[in-house]
Scaffold this active site. Structure first.
Site: not given
Length: 258
Positions: A70, A180
């Protein structure tokens, strides 16, 4: 070796997916903090507290390494987690260096969440690479929400991306860097929208290469490694939820070579 992959939601499955292809002999845990997704709209202190709780749980599972799959959590919390724990902790870094090395003196658009875009980590990366004149940053927060509900190819997704990317002079850009992990589900739509010369890059391979380097694992080919899924510390056993996760993995199979 038991290796944990951690994300705010299901974006990090794209990093796990790559690991499962080249490290099929390993045992994996995937932790999605579904109670608190998305991280990109939270405060930095909130994200740090979520990551801290997840790490405490994962370390108790006797994992040998943790991949923070992440970008937002990496930006906010990896440094502090490395100070707290001694096991290998591998974070995500946008593939900006790959883009600049491959296409010198061409502009690169890095797309990520708002909290990553405004964070110090991405700024330090740009400064370290002397890319101030070449890197532009763009937040695409809605993609996280689209991904979480498995809305990958709708008209709403395409219209959103066309609207957000319409203002760029793409002749000046070599690459779009996906900063992302949730954004990897939309590579086909990005490809549809962007000119053919603009490459789509992500940090998954680089992250797994760093995992291999830090743990001395050996890449292999073979059947998919075993994996247990957790939603915010709850083991996923429900057949419908497991099928939902398999649907994400099948989607990633489709995106793998784009």
């Amino acid at each position: 070796m038991k290796i944990a992959f951690f994300d705010s939601g299901i974006g990090g499955l794209s990093v796990l997916h790559h690991a499962m292809k080249i490290l099929p002999q390993e045992e994996f845990i995937f932790f999605a903090d579904e109670d608190n997704v998305p991280y990109g709209t939270k405060t930095r202190q909130e994200v740090l507290s979520f990551v801290d709780a997840a790490f405490e749980f994962l370390v108790a599972q006797n994992v040998s390494a943790i991949v923070v799959a992440c970008n937002t959590a990496t930006s906010v919390a990896v440094r502090k987690m490395r100070e707290k724990y001694s096991l290998p902790i591998i974070g995500m870094e946008p593939a900006l260096k790959v883009a600049l090395d491959t296409f010198p003196n061409r502009k690169v658009l890095v797309a990520a969440t708002a909290i990553t875009i405004t964070g110090k980590k991405i700024r330090r990366l740009i400064e370290r690479l002397h890319a101030e004149n070449f890197a532009e940053l763009k937040a695409l927060p809605m993609l996280v929400e689209f991904a979480e509900r498995q809305e990958f190819t709708s008209a709403a997704v395409e219209n959103y991306l066309r609207g957000e990317l319409n203002g760029y002079d793409w002749e000046k850009f070599s690459s779009l860097v996906l900063g992302c992990t949730h954004f990897n589900y939309f590579k086909d739509t990005f490809r549809k929208i962007l000119p053919a010369h603009v490459k789509i890059l992500d940090g998954n391979a680089g992250t797994i290469n760093e995992l291999i380097r830090r743990t001395n694992l050996q890449p292999l080919t073979g059947n998919r490694g075993s994996v247990k899924f957790f939603y915010s510390q709850r083991l996923v056993t429900d057949a419908a939820e497991l099928e939902r996760l398999e649907k994400f993995l099948r989607r990633l199979d489709e995106m793998y070579t784009i």
